[in-house]
Design a protein around this motif. Structure first.
Motif, PDB file in Angstrom:
ATOM      1  N   ASN A   1       0.786  -1.142   0.010  1.00  0.00           N
ATOM      2  CA  ASN A   1      -0.014   0.016   0.177  1.00  0.00           C
ATOM      3  C   ASN A   1       0.976   1.327  -0.104  1.00  0.00           C
ATOM      4  O   ASN A   1       1.950   1.458   0.739  1.00  0.00           O
ATOM      5  N   ILE A   2       0.357   2.146  -0.849  1.00  0.00           N
ATOM      6  CA  ILE A   2       1.081   3.490  -0.753  1.00  0.00           C
ATOM      7  C   ILE A   2       1.019   4.192   0.321  1.00  0.00           C
ATOM      8  O   ILE A   2      -0.118   4.459   0.772  1.00  0.00           O
ATOM      9  N   ILE A   3       2.162   4.653   1.158  1.00  0.00           N
ATOM     10  CA  ILE A   3       2.041   5.223   2.540  1.00  0.00           C
ATOM     11  C   ILE A   3       1.987   6.918   2.077  1.00  0.00           C
ATOM     12  O   ILE A   3       1.266   7.659   2.689  1.00  0.00           O
ATOM     13  N   LYS A   4       2.976   7.322   1.167  1.00  0.00           N
ATOM     14  CA  LYS A   4       3.230   8.638   1.040  1.00  0.00           C
ATOM     15  C   LYS A   4       3.965   8.860  -0.507  1.00  0.00           C
ATOM     16  O   LYS A   4       4.334   7.962  -0.978  1.00  0.00           O
ATOM     17  N   GLU A   5       3.523  10.097  -1.097  1.00  0.00           N
ATOM     18  CA  GLU A   5       4.406  10.182  -2.434  1.00  0.00           C
ATOM     19  C   GLU A   5       4.889  11.794  -2.123  1.00  0.00           C
ATOM     20  O   GLU A   5       4.347  12.666  -1.500  1.00  0.00           O
ATOM     21  N   GLN A   6       5.940  11.916  -2.964  1.00  0.00           N
ATOM     22  CA  GLN A   6       6.475  13.244  -2.897  1.00  0.00           C
ATOM     23  C   GLN A   6       7.132  13.586  -4.352  1.00  0.00           C
ATOM     24  O   GLN A   6       7.733  12.527  -4.875  1.00  0.00           O
ATOM     25  N   GLY A   7       6.994  14.672  -4.921  1.00  0.00           N
ATOM     26  CA  GLY A   7       7.498  15.120  -6.041  1.00  0.00           C
ATOM     27  C   GLY A   7       8.625  16.008  -5.824  1.00  0.00           C
ATOM     28  O   GLY A   7       9.504  15.796  -4.931  1.00  0.00           O
ATOM     29  N   TYR A   8       9.166  16.731  -6.939  1.00  0.00           N
ATOM     30  CA  TYR A   8       9.909  17.973  -6.708  1.00  0.00           C
ATOM     31  C   TYR A   8      10.025  18.807  -5.645  1.00  0.00           C
ATOM     32  O   TYR A   8       8.975  19.482  -5.696  1.00  0.00           O
ATOM     33  N   THR A   9      10.996  19.068  -5.064  1.00  0.00           N
ATOM     34  CA  THR A   9      10.983  20.181  -4.091  1.00  0.00           C
ATOM     35  C   THR A   9      12.238  20.594  -3.592  1.00  0.00           C
ATOM     36  O   THR A   9      13.348  19.613  -3.884  1.00  0.00           O
ATOM     37  N   THR A  10      12.573  21.813  -3.222  1.00  0.00           N
ATOM     38  CA  THR A  10      14.102  21.983  -2.744  1.00  0.00           C
ATOM     39  C   THR A  10      13.974  22.508  -1.416  1.00  0.00           C
ATOM     40  O   THR A  10      14.964  23.108  -0.766  1.00  0.00           O
ATOM     41  N   ASP A  11      12.957  22.277  -0.595  1.00  0.00           N
ATOM     42  CA  ASP A  11      12.612  22.448   0.715  1.00  0.00           C
ATOM     43  C   ASP A  11      12.911  21.550   1.581  1.00  0.00           C
ATOM     44  O   ASP A  11      12.106  20.299   1.640  1.00  0.00           O
ATOM     45  N   ILE A  12      14.136  21.206   2.409  1.00  0.00           N
ATOM     46  CA  ILE A  12      14.473  20.233   3.104  1.00  0.00           C
ATOM     47  C   ILE A  12      13.302  19.715   4.455  1.00  0.00           C
ATOM     48  O   ILE A  12      13.118  18.706   4.451  1.00  0.00           O
ATOM     49  N   LYS A  13      12.665  20.979   4.503  1.00  0.00           N
ATOM     50  CA  LYS A  13      11.646  20.519   5.586  1.00  0.00           C
ATOM     51  C   LYS A  13      10.507  19.740   5.034  1.00  0.00           C
ATOM     52  O   LYS A  13      10.090  18.985   5.719  1.00  0.00           O
ATOM     53  N   ILE A  14       9.890  20.025   4.159  1.00  0.00           N
ATOM     54  CA  ILE A  14       8.984  19.678   3.260  1.00  0.00           C
ATOM     55  C   ILE A  14       9.388  18.039   3.000  1.00  0.00           C
ATOM     56  O   ILE A  14       8.628  17.137   3.282  1.00  0.00           O
ATOM     57  N   PHE A  15      10.637  17.766   2.664  1.00  0.00           N
ATOM     58  CA  PHE A  15      10.951  16.339   2.444  1.00  0.00           C
ATOM     59  C   PHE A  15      11.354  15.548   3.617  1.00  0.00           C
ATOM     60  O   PHE A  15      10.853  14.312   3.782  1.00  0.00           O
ATOM     61  N   GLU A  16      11.370  16.302   4.712  1.00  0.00           N
ATOM     62  CA  GLU A  16      11.795  15.506   5.790  1.00  0.00           C
ATOM     63  C   GLU A  16      10.614  15.174   6.563  1.00  0.00           C
ATOM     64  O   GLU A  16      10.595  14.248   7.043  1.00  0.00           O
ATOM     65  N   GLU A  17       9.602  15.821   6.380  1.00  0.00           N
ATOM     66  CA  GLU A  17       7.999  15.673   6.731  1.00  0.00           C
ATOM     67  C   GLU A  17       7.500  14.470   6.075  1.00  0.00           C
ATOM     68  O   GLU A  17       6.882  13.674   6.413  1.00  0.00           O
ATOM     69  N   PHE A  18       8.133  14.472   4.708  1.00  0.00           N
ATOM     70  CA  PHE A  18       7.607  13.201   3.931  1.00  0.00           C
ATOM     71  C   PHE A  18       8.216  12.015   4.271  1.00  0.00           C
ATOM     72  O   PHE A  18       7.374  10.926   4.372  1.00  0.00           O
ATOM     73  N   LEU A  19       9.380  12.257   4.855  1.00  0.00           N
ATOM     74  CA  LEU A  19      10.167  10.796   5.393  1.00  0.00           C
ATOM     75  C   LEU A  19       9.650  10.390   6.814  1.00  0.00           C
ATOM     76  O   LEU A  19      10.209   9.465   7.390  1.00  0.00           O
ATOM     77  N   THR A  20       8.943  11.535   7.361  1.00  0.00           N
ATOM     78  CA  THR A  20       8.273  11.038   8.693  1.00  0.00           C
ATOM     79  C   THR A  20       7.051  10.349   8.478  1.00  0.00           C
ATOM     80  O   THR A  20       6.080  10.780   8.072  1.00  0.00           O
ATOM     81  N   ILE A  21       7.178   8.892   9.117  1.00  0.00           N
ATOM     82  CA  ILE A  21       5.942   7.911   8.988  1.00  0.00           C
ATOM     83  C   ILE A  21       5.268   8.076  10.377  1.00  0.00           C
ATOM     84  O   ILE A  21       6.316   7.479  11.312  1.00  0.00           O
ATOM     85  N   ASN A  22       4.127   8.179  10.776  1.00  0.00           N
ATOM     86  CA  ASN A  22       3.649   8.169  12.146  1.00  0.00           C
ATOM     87  C   ASN A  22       3.021   6.641  12.006  1.00  0.00           C
ATOM     88  O   ASN A  22       2.286   5.938  11.189  1.00  0.00           O
ATOM     89  N   GLU A  23       3.482   5.865  13.211  1.00  0.00           N
ATOM     90  CA  GLU A  23       3.181   4.521  13.162  1.00  0.00           C
ATOM     91  C   GLU A  23       1.689   4.257  13.571  1.00  0.00           C
ATOM     92  O   GLU A  23       0.846   5.126  14.408  1.00  0.00           O
TER      93      GLU A  23
END
Length: 328
Positions: free
Chosen positions: A306-328
């Motif tokens: 199952n898809i948990i999250k998707e992310q396209g192009y960004t240069t914002d580190i905070k946005i990508f770090e949020e994408f990598l944060t998975i809530n159990e």
């Protein structure tokens, strides 16, 4: 008199339109016959390609598609998909260009290439910084990085050099400083390694074995935005550590030209043509499994597929770090 002038103007406009239409039809019928390492033939091809302005492309489009990696990728795909005895014409190329122009990533790609080309010619003069900074902002360069470069430029302003040259010097200095403080540089380089010909189900099983979510990164050698996100975001120490330690991180290059084994050359569900290359296999996976067709594209998948999250192009580190944060 005014009536005569109006009629004359209309006739001239009509004649110009007819000429443009005729030139367009002429170039679209022309066969593409590029001979490897033939610089004269290549130059003639680029000149012919620029004539597609008569078919509706603007100067910006011509500049974008005359870019080596972009045009090269399109030509390789066209030549690999055509029948052995079929002719490759500018009509085929033009159709592909129009298809690419309709994609979500085109305007961003166009801006990136045009602005980068402008900076490659513009003198690196600190006195023009206010105007030049606007170009860097159009590239969506992080503000922190712009400030760092501005401080460097204050001491290394040189009207005899272009921004491309001064920026390369700046990068070398940053790279040398990073290597002094980061002895595991080789380990970092490995996270962008092409996974090659891999099977999706096998990757999913590996992620279960590693007890980590599967993170697929659909990228391409010719993707300008992929290089930008790797440089500005994925190379950040916090992001790099997360990718290495918290995910089964796999890079899938959609323009990988390695040939597929005969038993894997199945018919595409999207265009009905047989898949010939590893990159086409990855592109097919992205389109059919995740309903996406742009790069860079990241998708996190759980053990059940199952898809948990998707992310396209960004240069914002905070946005990508949020994408990598998975809530159990």
């Amino acid at each position: 008199m005014r009536k005569t002038l109006l009629i004359t103007t209309l006739l001239l406009s009509f004649n110009g339109f007819c000429q443009s239409t005729q030139d367009c039809e002429k170039i679209l019928k022309k066969e593409i016959n590029l001979i490897p390492k033939d610089t004269v033939n290549l130059k003639r091809f680029v000149e012919d390609f620029s004539l597609l302005k008569n078919c509706g492309l603007d100067d910006g489009d011509i500049e974008v598609f005359s870019n080596g990696p972009v045009l090269g990728t399109i030509l390789v795909e066209l030549s690999s998909n055509k029948e052995s005895d079929a002719k490759l014409t500018f009509q085929n190329l033009y159709d592909k260009v129009l298809q690419f122009k309709e994609s979500e990533a085109y305007e961003l790609t166009k801006t990136t290439i045009l602005v980068s080309n402008e900076l490659a010619k513009r003198p690196a003069n600190i006195h023009n910084w206010n105007q030049d900074k606007i170009l860097l902002e159009k590239l969506e360069v992080p503000s922190v990085f712009i400030d760092e470069f501005h401080n460097y430029l204050k001491e290394h302003s040189n009207p005899e050099k272009t921004y491309k040259q001064v920026f390369a010097d700046f990068q070398e200095i940053k790279k040398s400083k990073k290597s002094e403080t980061k002895p595991t540089e080789k380990e970092y380089d490995g996270i962008f390694k092409n996974a090659g010909n891999v099977d999706y189900d096998d990757l999913l099983n590996e992620s279960i074995e590693f007890k980590k979510p599967l993170l697929l990164y659909f990228t391409g050698y010719a993707s300008v935005n992929a290089r930008k996100i790797e440089h500005y975001v994925l190379s950040d120490k916090t992001i790099t550590e997360k990718l290495k330690n918290e995910f089964h991180f796999v890079n899938l290059y959609v323009d990988d030209r390695i040939s597929l084994p005969e038993n894997e050359r199945i018919k595409s569900k999207t265009n009905g043509e047989f898949l010939k290359y590893v990159g086409q296999k990855h592109s097919e996976l992205q389109k059919t499994k995740f309903n996406s067709n742009y790069q860079p594209y990241f998708v996190i998948i759980d053990k059940n597929g199952n898809i948990i999250k998707e992310q396209g192009y960004t240069t914002d580190i905070k946005i990508f770090e949020e994408f990598l944060t998975i809530n159990e």
